[in-house]
Design a protein around this motif. Structure first.
Motif, PDB file in Angstrom:
ATOM      1  N   LEU A 101      -2.368  -5.313  -4.164  1.00  0.00           N
ATOM      2  CA  LEU A 101      -1.979  -3.910  -4.067  1.00  0.00           C
ATOM      3  C   LEU A 101      -3.224  -3.145  -3.646  1.00  0.00           C
ATOM      4  CD1 LEU A 101      -0.033  -3.489  -7.450  1.00  0.00           C
ATOM      5  CD2 LEU A 101       0.866  -4.310  -5.262  1.00  0.00           C
ATOM      6  N   PHE A 102      -3.088  -2.321  -2.625  1.00  0.00           N
ATOM      7  CA  PHE A 102      -4.203  -1.484  -2.176  1.00  0.00           C
ATOM      8  C   PHE A 102      -3.792  -0.035  -2.379  1.00  0.00           C
ATOM      9  CE2 PHE A 102      -6.746   1.076   0.554  1.00  0.00           C
ATOM     10  CZ  PHE A 102      -7.964   0.422   0.709  1.00  0.00           C
ATOM     11  N   ILE A 103      -4.532   0.690  -3.217  1.00  0.00           N
ATOM     12  CA  ILE A 103      -4.123   2.035  -3.624  1.00  0.00           C
ATOM     13  C   ILE A 103      -5.251   3.032  -3.401  1.00  0.00           C
ATOM     14  CG2 ILE A 103      -3.521   3.474  -5.631  1.00  0.00           C
ATOM     15  CD1 ILE A 103      -2.089   1.055  -6.804  1.00  0.00           C
ATOM     16  N   GLU A 104      -4.904   4.198  -2.870  1.00  0.00           N
ATOM     17  CA  GLU A 104      -5.767   5.373  -2.936  1.00  0.00           C
ATOM     18  C   GLU A 104      -5.205   6.271  -4.033  1.00  0.00           C
ATOM     19  OE1 GLU A 104      -6.677   6.002   1.856  1.00  0.00           O
ATOM     20  OE2 GLU A 104      -5.420   7.399   0.750  1.00  0.00           O
ATOM     21  N   SER A 105      -6.051   6.767  -4.892  1.00  0.00           N
ATOM     22  CA  SER A 105      -5.591   7.747  -5.882  1.00  0.00           C
ATOM     23  C   SER A 105      -6.717   8.720  -6.189  1.00  0.00           C
ATOM     24  CB  SER A 105      -5.127   7.065  -7.165  1.00  0.00           C
ATOM     25  OG  SER A 105      -4.593   8.024  -8.059  1.00  0.00           O
ATOM     26  N   ALA A 130       0.842  -1.199   0.000  1.00  0.00           N
ATOM     27  CA  ALA A 130       0.000   0.000   0.000  1.00  0.00           C
ATOM     28  C   ALA A 130       0.876   1.247   0.000  1.00  0.00           C
ATOM     29  CB  ALA A 130      -0.912   0.003   1.229  1.00  0.00           C
ATOM     30  N   PRO A 131       0.338   2.381  -0.449  1.00  0.00           N
ATOM     31  CA  PRO A 131       1.111   3.628  -0.423  1.00  0.00           C
ATOM     32  C   PRO A 131       1.354   4.114   1.006  1.00  0.00           C
ATOM     33  CG  PRO A 131      -0.790   3.802  -1.887  1.00  0.00           C
ATOM     34  CD  PRO A 131      -0.981   2.573  -1.069  1.00  0.00           C
ATOM     35  N   GLU A 132       2.469   4.789   1.201  1.00  0.00           N
ATOM     36  CA  GLU A 132       2.748   5.393   2.505  1.00  0.00           C
ATOM     37  C   GLU A 132       1.722   6.470   2.836  1.00  0.00           C
ATOM     38  OE1 GLU A 132       7.535   4.997   3.181  1.00  0.00           O
ATOM     39  OE2 GLU A 132       6.770   6.812   2.209  1.00  0.00           O
ATOM     40  N   ASP A 133       1.329   7.227   1.832  1.00  0.00           N
ATOM     41  CA  ASP A 133       0.306   8.249   2.051  1.00  0.00           C
ATOM     42  C   ASP A 133      -1.052   7.590   1.939  1.00  0.00           C
ATOM     43  OD1 ASP A 133      -0.731  10.775   2.550  1.00  0.00           O
ATOM     44  OD2 ASP A 133      -0.864  11.257   0.419  1.00  0.00           O
ATOM     45  N   ILE A 181      -1.819 -10.619   8.816  1.00  0.00           N
ATOM     46  CA  ILE A 181      -1.854 -10.172   7.420  1.00  0.00           C
ATOM     47  C   ILE A 181      -0.918  -8.970   7.300  1.00  0.00           C
ATOM     48  CG2 ILE A 181      -3.308  -9.201   5.594  1.00  0.00           C
ATOM     49  CD1 ILE A 181      -5.635 -10.791   6.828  1.00  0.00           C
ATOM     50  N   PRO A 182       0.292  -9.163   6.757  1.00  0.00           N
ATOM     51  CA  PRO A 182       1.264  -8.078   6.723  1.00  0.00           C
ATOM     52  C   PRO A 182       0.964  -7.053   5.632  1.00  0.00           C
ATOM     53  CG  PRO A 182       2.183 -10.031   5.692  1.00  0.00           C
ATOM     54  CD  PRO A 182       0.831 -10.429   6.230  1.00  0.00           C
ATOM     55  N   VAL A 183       1.121  -5.794   5.978  1.00  0.00           N
ATOM     56  CA  VAL A 183       0.984  -4.694   5.016  1.00  0.00           C
ATOM     57  C   VAL A 183       2.299  -3.939   4.986  1.00  0.00           C
ATOM     58  CG1 VAL A 183      -0.292  -2.625   4.359  1.00  0.00           C
ATOM     59  CG2 VAL A 183      -1.486  -4.496   5.516  1.00  0.00           C
ATOM     60  N   ASP A 184       2.878  -3.815   3.807  1.00  0.00           N
ATOM     61  CA  ASP A 184       4.116  -3.055   3.636  1.00  0.00           C
ATOM     62  C   ASP A 184       3.795  -1.771   2.882  1.00  0.00           C
ATOM     63  OD1 ASP A 184       5.877  -4.914   4.873  1.00  0.00           O
ATOM     64  OD2 ASP A 184       5.795  -6.153   3.070  1.00  0.00           O
ATOM     65  N   TYR A 185       4.378  -0.663   3.348  1.00  0.00           N
ATOM     66  CA  TYR A 185       4.082   0.655   2.793  1.00  0.00           C
ATOM     67  C   TYR A 185       5.252   1.152   1.951  1.00  0.00           C
ATOM     68  CZ  TYR A 185       0.533   0.363   6.425  1.00  0.00           C
ATOM     69  OH  TYR A 185      -0.503  -0.058   7.219  1.00  0.00           O
ATOM     70  N   LEU A 186       4.927   1.640   0.758  1.00  0.00           N
ATOM     71  CA  LEU A 186       5.920   2.155  -0.179  1.00  0.00           C
ATOM     72  C   LEU A 186       5.440   3.505  -0.710  1.00  0.00           C
ATOM     73  CD1 LEU A 186       6.381  -1.156  -2.196  1.00  0.00           C
ATOM     74  CD2 LEU A 186       8.048  -0.194  -0.600  1.00  0.00           C
ATOM     75  N   PRO A 187       6.352   4.327  -1.242  1.00  0.00           N
ATOM     76  CA  PRO A 187       5.910   5.620  -1.798  1.00  0.00           C
ATOM     77  C   PRO A 187       4.965   5.474  -2.994  1.00  0.00           C
ATOM     78  CG  PRO A 187       8.269   5.639  -1.356  1.00  0.00           C
ATOM     79  CD  PRO A 187       7.821   4.225  -1.176  1.00  0.00           C
ATOM     80  N   PHE A 188       5.097   4.377  -3.759  1.00  0.00           N
ATOM     81  CA  PHE A 188       4.283   4.150  -4.955  1.00  0.00           C
ATOM     82  C   PHE A 188       4.515   5.234  -6.015  1.00  0.00           C
ATOM     83  CE2 PHE A 188       2.305   0.621  -3.014  1.00  0.00           C
ATOM     84  CZ  PHE A 188       1.556  -0.053  -3.986  1.00  0.00           C
ATOM     85  N   GLU A 237      10.012  -0.147  -8.230  1.00  0.00           N
ATOM     86  CA  GLU A 237      10.270  -0.424  -6.819  1.00  0.00           C
ATOM     87  C   GLU A 237       9.154  -1.275  -6.230  1.00  0.00           C
ATOM     88  OE1 GLU A 237      10.992   1.879  -2.545  1.00  0.00           O
ATOM     89  OE2 GLU A 237       9.957   2.893  -4.192  1.00  0.00           O
ATOM     90  N   VAL A 238       7.915  -0.952  -6.581  1.00  0.00           N
ATOM     91  CA  VAL A 238       6.784  -1.742  -6.092  1.00  0.00           C
ATOM     92  C   VAL A 238       6.876  -3.170  -6.615  1.00  0.00           C
ATOM     93  CG1 VAL A 238       4.270  -1.989  -6.127  1.00  0.00           C
ATOM     94  CG2 VAL A 238       5.298   0.283  -5.835  1.00  0.00           C
TER      95      VAL A 238
END
Length: 378
Positions: free
Chosen positions: A141-145, A96-99, A117-124, A129-130
């Motif tokens: 992948l869980f994304i807010e946009s 998921a995104p850091e933001d 259930i592990p969630v890892d945060y990336l800048p996206f 990188e993702v």
């Protein structure tokens, strides 16, 4: 059936569904139980948790709007995300995104601790990188946009291709843009979630969530969990969301027009250091030059309400550090860019000039309160 344009589809949502009376506005069915015509026979409705006529109108119409196969109306936006998370088993990883909205972060952390259930945060901001971060255990992948609250747009089409390549689910929170501005399923998403409390309801008077999915198997799993868990939307609240959806295209145009004008004016406000606006939609964020401005600014607003939530016809201003993102530890919150100078504005449909005047007046009084220290020297 003739395919209709979005504005027509929504204005007509639920109409002509009561042929016995000819009611234009869809009726609200409050009954929790439905009589069976005989043994092994059903009208299609058995018990309200499983299916309700008013909720069904909302779900069927919204699935068509988002171009998915089925929709599930939930008791809140977080219940909608909870429904999606019910698909995962211990060890299933999510990227998921850091933001990210603080409530989603809180729920993710609960699922990490409680269910493994592990969630890892990336800048996206870098798809490669993702992709490198995907492991054998990654399932989605869980994304807010755009993201909340920094309003960063993420290219859903690119991440849809990555998800498909690796056999992952792409889950998109489309609350900020709504199907009027963005249709994630068309761009490659498998599941779309909404806090329908926000723009879809649109009047700050209903708590609701919606999930839309594509694919028979996925929709079947969600339907089973939706019924079993029971976090369904009530008939009256379903009717309120239907009512809100009828004016969604009109409201989104005004939200966006106002937000563009206010973003431009705020860029010339001497006490504002940065304006974060993706160029569309009704949400924007800003950083003030001095965090000391925040309290007197909020106290001196007359028209704009200092309140949590967003997407209603009224303009709201929110302080993420103590409201929407308070559950993220301070050090981590600051690292992610959610610092004490950040404010989030949900721009309503009022007259833009009135909103701009309210902000200008509040900023001036805030500067006076702290001794004008927030204005840079010329």
């Amino acid at each position: 059936m003739t395919k209709r344009n979005t504005s027509t589809l929504l204005a007509q949502l639920g109409n002509r569904t009561d042929p016995r009376t000819g009611a234009v506005n869809p009726p609200i069915h409050l009954s929790t139980a439905y009589e069976h015509p005989g043994l092994g026979r059903s009208t299609g409705f058995d018990y309200a948790r499983t299916k309700n006529p008013t909720r069904a109108l909302l779900e069927e119409g919204f699935a068509e709007l988002e171009e998915g196969d089925a929709a599930f109306a939930c008791s809140s936006g977080m219940a909608a995300i909870g429904l999606v998370l019910s698909l995962f088993r211990p060890g299933d990883g999510i990227l998921a995104p850091e933001d990210l909205y603080g409530g989603t972060y809180r729920l993710f952390e609960h699922y990490r601790r409680q269910y493994g259930i592990p969630v890892d945060y990336l800048p996206f901001d870098d798809p490669s990188e993702v992709e490198r971060s995907i492991t054998a255990g990654t399932k989605a992948l869980f994304i807010e946009s755009p993201t909340n609250p920094l309003l960063q747009e993420i290219d859903l089409e690119i991440y849809g291709k990555i998800a498909k390549k690796h056999g992952l689910l792409l889950i998109v929170d489309n609350t900020f843009y709504t199907p009027i501005l963005q249709k994630p399923i068309v761009l490659g998403a498998d599941i779309v979630v909404h806090s329908a409390t926000k723009y879809l309801g649109g009047h700050n008077d209903v708590l609701a969530g919606l999930v839309v999915a594509k694919g028979e198997d996925l929709c079947g799993q969600l339907a089973a969990h939706h019924n079993a868990e029971g976090a369904v939307l009530s008939p009256f609240d379903s009717w309120l969301v239907i009512r809100g959806l009828k004016t969604l295209p009109l409201r989104m145009r005004q939200h966006e027009a106002n937000a563009r004008e206010i973003a431009e004016r705020l860029r010339s406000e001497p006490s504002v250091k940065e304006v974060l606006y993706p160029g569309r939609g009704g949400m924007l964020s800003l950083r003030v030059r001095d965090p000391a401005l925040v309290a007197p600014l909020l106290e001196n607003l007359e028209l704009i309400a200092f309140a949590e939530s967003l997407g209603g016809v009224e303009t709201f201003i929110t302080y993420p550090s103590t409201q929407t993102h308070a559950d993220i530890p301070q050090k981590e919150r600051t690292r992610r860019g959610i610092d004490d100078s950040l404010l989030r504005l949900s721009v309503g449909i009022e007259d833009a000039d009135d909103l701009i005047a309210d902000l200008a007046r509040a900023f001036e009084l805030a500067r006076q309160k702290i001794g004008n220290t927030a204005v840079p020297a010329t």
